[in-house]
Enzyme design. Structure first.
Site, short mmCIF file in Angstrom:
data_model
loop_
_atom_site.label_atom_id
_atom_site.label_comp_id
_atom_site.label_asym_id
_atom_site.label_seq_id
_atom_site.Cartn_x
_atom_site.Cartn_y
_atom_site.Cartn_z
N LEU A 124 0.86 -1.19 0.00
CA LEU A 124 0.00 0.00 0.00
C LEU A 124 0.89 1.24 0.00
O LEU A 124 1.91 1.27 0.70
CB LEU A 124 -0.89 0.04 1.24
CG LEU A 124 -2.20 -0.76 1.22
CD1 LEU A 124 -2.89 -0.64 2.57
CD2 LEU A 124 -3.13 -0.27 0.11
N ASP A 125 0.52 2.26 -0.78
CA ASP A 125 1.25 3.53 -0.75
C ASP A 125 1.26 4.10 0.67
O ASP A 125 0.33 3.84 1.45
CB ASP A 125 0.59 4.55 -1.68
CG ASP A 125 0.74 4.20 -3.15
OD1 ASP A 125 1.70 3.48 -3.48
OD2 ASP A 125 -0.09 4.66 -3.95
N PRO A 126 2.28 4.87 1.02
CA PRO A 126 2.32 5.47 2.36
C PRO A 126 1.06 6.24 2.72
O PRO A 126 0.60 6.21 3.87
CB PRO A 126 3.55 6.39 2.30
CG PRO A 126 4.45 5.72 1.30
CD PRO A 126 3.53 5.15 0.27
#
Length: 300
Positions: free
Chosen positions: A46-48
């Site tokens: 997951l993206d930050p």
């Protein structure tokens, strides 16, 4: 003499409800530390800035990671119209704007082109490798990348809500390797109004649901105590998409040594990938052939 592994031989799945502002790798490292585990990994980055389901595998459960990574996943996300950004989300710099805004009917008419088998170009800021380097590292250096399109299966893409003219809430169910940011970018382009992701949340991933997720505060509270193991789900959950067969006692002994073993199965076709259990515990994954399981992965 072989060097002993550091940490506990703990196995299972932890469903983390990841908050915004932390990388998936940092979450895995925190979980590994909290459980004092020998081995840990996750099933899908997951993206930050993204939130939601991050399924972390510990110990023997890491052998089931590819199965969960390949499973369908659901995302709910807000698209902001009128601006394109360098990262295709709200974290990046605005690089282009427009006053054009789509109607609900415009959005509904555009969505079918993003369903089914599509080709998707990853964002400039992504973990895709280019000549051995990560795209986001090259993009930070100011390099404009010509990234190749990649296939993506989109099971569904639905307009959920339209809070105002500038925003649209969408839900997507897709296969492995999907970039929600690319969907928002390309949808904005198709509508002639530009667009980027304001926020996104992974609602479920394969057998794991955000409703069952544990937050980082709870992990910190129970870290390195006996109670933390109560948060774990069995590794067998990661096998939910495979048919199950039952190993005979003799078959189980052979499978544990990596050899084909006899199993009891019903309605399983030759060559089907299955998992075998004995006394309720997973012992191997492999191909079913004429009453035997030919193992590809064995659980210790």
């Amino acid at each position: 003499m072989a060097r002993s592994k550091k940490g506990r031989a703990v196995s299972g799945w932890l469903i983390v409800d990841k908050p915004a502002g932390i990388t998936s790798t940092a979450v895995v490292n925190k979980v590994k530390w909290a459980f004092q585990a020998q081995k840990a990994g996750h099933a899908g980055t997951l993206d930050p800035a993204a939130t939601g389901v991050l399924a972390v595998a510990l110990g023997e459960a890491t052998k089931t990671v590819p199965l969960v990574t390949d499973a369908l996943k659901a995302y709910r996300f807000m698209v902001r119209f009128g601006a394109a950004t360098s990262t295709d989300d709200a974290e990046g710099a605005v690089i282009e704007t427009t006053e054009t805004r789509p109607t609900d009917a415009d959005i509904e008419a555009a969505l079918p082109a993003f369903r089914g088998q599509i080709e998707q170009v990853p964002p400039q800021f992504s973990a895709v490798k280019v000549d051995g380097a990560r795209a986001y590292d090259l993009a930070r250096e100011g390099e404009a990348l010509d990234l190749a399109a990649r296939p993506l299966w989109v099971e569904s893409l639905t307009l959920i809500d339209r809070p105002d003219a500038d925003h649209a809430l969408l839900e997507m169910v897709c296969g492995k390797g999907g970039y929600v940011r690319s969907i928002a970018r390309d949808l904005g382009r198709a509508l002639g109004c530009l667009g980027h992701v304001l926020w996104l949340r992974r609602e479920w991933s394969g057998p794991f649901d955000a409703a069952d997720g544990v937050n980082l505060e709870e992990i910190d509270r129970l870290a390195r105590t006996d109670a933390i193991d109560s948060l774990l789900k069995p590794l067998e959950i990661g096998l939910a998409d495979l048919p199950q067969v039952i190993a005979t006692p003799e078959g189980a002994a052979r499978l544990r040594n990596g050899n084909p073993g006899m199993v009891i199965a019903s309605g399983i076709d030759w060559g089907t990938e299955v998992w075998a259990s004995h006394q309720g515990r997973a012992i191997a994954i492999g191909r079913y052939q004429a009453g035997e399981l030919h193992p590809s992965r064995v659980f210790n």
